[in-house]
Design a protein around this motif. Structure first.
Motif, mmCIF file in Angstrom:
data_model
loop_
_atom_site.group_PDB
_atom_site.id
_atom_site.type_symbol
_atom_site.label_atom_id
_atom_site.label_comp_id
_atom_site.label_asym_id
_atom_site.label_seq_id
_atom_site.Cartn_x
_atom_site.Cartn_y
_atom_site.Cartn_z
ATOM 1 N N LEU A 30 -17.928 -73.021 2.716
ATOM 2 C CA LEU A 30 -16.905 -73.778 3.445
ATOM 3 C C LEU A 30 -17.302 -73.996 4.908
ATOM 4 N N ARG A 31 -18.029 -73.037 5.446
ATOM 5 C CA ARG A 31 -18.378 -73.065 6.873
ATOM 6 C C ARG A 31 -19.676 -73.834 7.141
ATOM 7 N N GLU A 32 -20.667 -73.660 6.236
ATOM 8 C CA GLU A 32 -22.023 -74.106 6.610
ATOM 9 C C GLU A 32 -22.608 -75.204 5.733
ATOM 10 N N ILE A 33 -21.941 -75.564 4.645
ATOM 11 C CA ILE A 33 -22.577 -76.523 3.741
ATOM 12 C C ILE A 33 -21.800 -77.841 3.772
ATOM 13 N N PRO A 34 -22.478 -78.921 4.178
ATOM 14 C CA PRO A 34 -21.756 -80.177 4.462
ATOM 15 C C PRO A 34 -20.800 -80.620 3.347
ATOM 16 N N PHE A 35 -21.243 -80.623 2.097
ATOM 17 C CA PHE A 35 -20.383 -81.139 1.033
ATOM 18 C C PHE A 35 -19.071 -80.360 0.926
ATOM 19 N N TYR A 36 -19.146 -79.041 1.097
ATOM 20 C CA TYR A 36 -17.954 -78.207 0.857
ATOM 21 C C TYR A 36 -16.995 -78.168 2.054
ATOM 22 N N ALA A 37 -17.367 -78.785 3.169
ATOM 23 C CA ALA A 37 -16.465 -78.789 4.328
ATOM 24 C C ALA A 37 -15.101 -79.363 3.934
ATOM 25 N N ALA A 38 -15.141 -80.383 3.065
ATOM 26 C CA ALA A 38 -13.889 -81.035 2.647
ATOM 27 C C ALA A 38 -13.040 -80.129 1.748
ATOM 28 N N TRP A 39 -13.613 -79.074 1.236
ATOM 29 C CA TRP A 39 -12.858 -78.155 0.368
ATOM 30 C C TRP A 39 -12.025 -77.159 1.182
ATOM 31 N N ASN A 40 -12.253 -77.093 2.499
ATOM 32 C CA ASN A 40 -11.478 -76.171 3.331
ATOM 33 C C ASN A 40 -9.978 -76.385 3.177
ATOM 34 N N GLU A 41 -9.590 -77.657 3.004
ATOM 35 C CA GLU A 41 -8.147 -77.937 2.920
ATOM 36 C C GLU A 41 -7.493 -77.343 1.667
ATOM 37 N N PHE A 42 -8.296 -77.010 0.647
ATOM 38 C CA PHE A 42 -7.740 -76.419 -0.583
ATOM 39 C C PHE A 42 -7.659 -74.889 -0.506
ATOM 40 N N ASP A 43 -8.461 -74.312 0.393
ATOM 41 C CA ASP A 43 -8.604 -72.845 0.437
ATOM 42 C C ASP A 43 -7.353 -72.200 1.029
ATOM 43 N N PRO A 44 -6.685 -71.307 0.276
ATOM 44 C CA PRO A 44 -5.499 -70.642 0.835
ATOM 45 C C PRO A 44 -5.850 -69.613 1.912
ATOM 46 N N GLY A 45 -7.129 -69.337 2.128
ATOM 47 C CA GLY A 45 -7.541 -68.460 3.228
ATOM 48 C C GLY A 45 -7.751 -67.014 2.826
ATOM 49 N N PRO A 46 -8.312 -66.208 3.745
ATOM 50 C CA PRO A 46 -8.750 -64.843 3.432
ATOM 51 C C PRO A 46 -7.628 -63.880 3.045
ATOM 52 N N SER A 47 -6.365 -64.250 3.309
ATOM 53 C CA SER A 47 -5.291 -63.325 2.911
ATOM 54 C C SER A 47 -5.052 -63.397 1.401
ATOM 55 N N ALA A 48 -5.496 -64.477 0.757
ATOM 56 C CA ALA A 48 -5.320 -64.593 -0.698
ATOM 57 C C ALA A 48 -6.449 -63.852 -1.429
ATOM 58 N N HIS A 49 -6.180 -63.443 -2.683
ATOM 59 C CA HIS A 49 -7.206 -62.792 -3.509
ATOM 60 C C HIS A 49 -8.339 -63.794 -3.770
ATOM 61 N N ILE A 50 -9.543 -63.282 -3.846
ATOM 62 C CA ILE A 50 -10.697 -64.175 -3.997
ATOM 63 C C ILE A 50 -10.589 -65.048 -5.267
ATOM 64 N N ASP A 51 -10.004 -64.499 -6.329
ATOM 65 C CA ASP A 51 -9.860 -65.300 -7.560
ATOM 66 C C ASP A 51 -8.916 -66.481 -7.335
ATOM 67 N N GLN A 52 -7.869 -66.238 -6.539
ATOM 68 C CA GLN A 52 -6.925 -67.331 -6.221
ATOM 69 C C GLN A 52 -7.584 -68.377 -5.339
ATOM 70 N N ARG A 53 -8.436 -67.899 -4.416
ATOM 71 C CA ARG A 53 -9.124 -68.857 -3.529
ATOM 72 C C ARG A 53 -10.025 -69.780 -4.356
ATOM 73 N N PHE A 54 -10.756 -69.199 -5.303
ATOM 74 C CA PHE A 54 -11.615 -70.039 -6.148
ATOM 75 C C PHE A 54 -10.790 -70.975 -7.020
ATOM 76 N N TYR B 109 -19.152 -57.644 -6.802
ATOM 77 C CA TYR B 109 -19.063 -59.025 -7.307
ATOM 78 C C TYR B 109 -18.041 -59.834 -6.512
ATOM 79 N N GLN B 110 -16.888 -59.204 -6.241
ATOM 80 C CA GLN B 110 -15.853 -59.902 -5.471
ATOM 81 C C GLN B 110 -16.326 -60.186 -4.051
ATOM 82 N N GLU B 111 -17.063 -59.229 -3.483
ATOM 83 C CA GLU B 111 -17.557 -59.435 -2.112
ATOM 84 C C GLU B 111 -18.595 -60.552 -2.065
#
Ligand SMILES: [Zn+2]
Length: 430
Positions: A26-50, A14-16
């Motif tokens: 974040l990479r491929e869908i136009p609307f979510y491109a703007a959400w990249n600035e909120f994402d703490p990145g892959p070093s953070a836990h997936i729950d924190q990223r969401f 589920y986490q994967e």
């Protein structure tokens, strides 16, 4: 019950899936491109990223249709031409309507995954089973208010649509008899029903001394089942009554297990939780749903508009993965407010009305911070109801109780039951 190793593998899967969905969006869908600035990145836990991401609103969906939510490189026009997908519009008032892409294969796979969460559904919902559907024709099936449609015109594949009317107020006595006879002939394994429609059929059968053919299970969709409805339904139908929760945009999100709790359909979606506040237990809140595996249309962190109550302890069925709810308590638009401004969910109101008025159909409109108007379809002794309502709303709440009223569905064919006038109960939205 699964052993510990299997459960942890499921949680890991589920986490994967959450991670792949997030990163693709974040990479491929136009609307979510703007959400990249909120994402703490892959070093953070997936729950924190969401948790760091914003929420998607209906305005976002409307404003970015038709390409904002489609992954780059996916040709929706070609898919529409091939009829791999089609366009659908959700029901409701103009301001609530949303158009999106409908991928029947994705929907079917979400539904099949949800069946695994209940043993009766797992046994009988095979995908080839006979299913009868009882709801407003505004939700599914062919619609015809003036002319009646015969049995053949209400059949489609393995489905029988019992009703072709937009409102059950259009049913005459012969429509009720026709539905009971067709259930006997068709003998569906599953009866999928809107409780606002099914309870009337059950009450009619009980009053007329008619037996309703027993399916293996009744699945409630479209609306929250209320106590007065269950009162009649349980007397006429003795099979398990199972609630399934989902929406056109989100697929199948929760399914009730054999112990009555709601389990998240983790194969089909991610669900994040936001407590409402003002409640010490933090168990009442909103949900934000992210769909999985939809090739054409990615919804992330969308609030379907219901108030949920988290389970207070593990469910005896043993399912551990995903969110578990004690209950879904009704839509935000069906919440009313007590004299101090605290929300009263439809579920709490319903328990109060049922315990003081018995099994009667009702609709409560809160007109302002102090005025409440409760209408009943049949006669009722107003004294005990008023006292009970003052307990939940406040001693100085002004409560008007009216009997023998016609209670009609909203424009979506669903019944409101309660709402604050400022939230649009007056325009009878979906
Ligand atoms: Zn359970």
């Amino acid at each position: 019950m699964a052993d510990n190793q299997t459960v942890s593998e499921e949680i890991q899967a589920y986490q994967e899936l959450s991670c792949r969905t997030l990163e693709r969006a974040l990479r491929e869908i136009p609307f979510y491109a703007a959400w990249n600035e909120f994402d703490p990145g892959p070093s953070a836990h997936i729950d924190q990223r969401f948790a760091a991401l914003p929420e998607l609103t209906k305005e976002d969906i409307r404003g970015n249709f038709p390409f904002g939510f489609v992954p780059r490189g996916v040709d929706v026009s070609a898919a529409l031409r091939r009829k791999d997908i089609e366009l659908v519009e959700t029901s409701g008032t103009t301001s609530e309507k949303v158009t999106n892409y409908w991928d029947q294969r994705w929907w079917d796979s979400s539904e099949r995954a949800s069946w695994q969460l209940n043993p009766v559904m797992r046994s009988w919902a095979t995908g080839t089973h006979r299913e009868a559907i009882l709801t407003s024709s505004k939700n599914v099936g062919r619609s015809s208010d003036k002319l009646d449609l015969n049995f053949a015109r209400r059949r489609l594949d393995r489905f029988l649509y019992l009703n072709e009317k937009t409102s059950p107020l259009l049913w005459q006595s012969y429509h009720y008899r026709r539905m009971i006879e067709e259930l006997r002939q068709y003998a569906p394994e599953i009866l999928e029903a809107n409780p606002s429609y099914l309870w009337r059929l059950c009450r009619f059968a009980l009053e007329q001394g008619l037996r309703i053919e027993q399916p293996r299970a009744v699945v409630f969709t479209y609306e929250l089942p209320l106590q007065y409805q269950l009162y009649y339904i349980r007397r006429a139908l003795h099979c398990p009554l199972i609630s399934s929760y989902g929406t056109t945009e989100l697929g199948y999100v929760f399914m009730q297990c054999e112990h009555g709790r709601f389990h998240q359909n983790t194969a089909s979606c991610r669900v994040d939780y936001r407590p409402l506040g003002g409640d010490d237990t933090m168990r009442r809140g909103r949900i934000l749903v992210t769909t999985f595996n939809n090739e054409y249309y990615q919804i992330m962190r969308f609030d379907p508009g219901d108030i949920v109550c988290l389970a207070s302890e593990p469910c005896p069925c043993g399912r551990e993965e995903g969110m578990v709810l004690d209950d879904i308590e009704g839509r935000f638009s069906q919440a009313t407010f007590d004299r101090s401004g605290r929300p009263v969910t439809l579920r709490s109101l319903d328990e109060t009305v049922f315990s003081s008025a018995g099994p009667r159909e009702y609709e409560l409109t809160q007109r302002d911070s102090r005025d409440y108007r409760l209408r009943f379809e049949t006669g009722v002794d107003p004294g005990p109801v008023k006292t009970a309502l003052q307990k939940i709303y406040g001693d100085d709440a002004r409560i008007a109780i009216e009997s023998n009223e016609v209670i009609a569905p909203g424009v979506s064919g669903k019944f409101r039951h309660a709402g604050y006038a400022g939230y649009g109960i007056i325009n009878r939205g979906g």
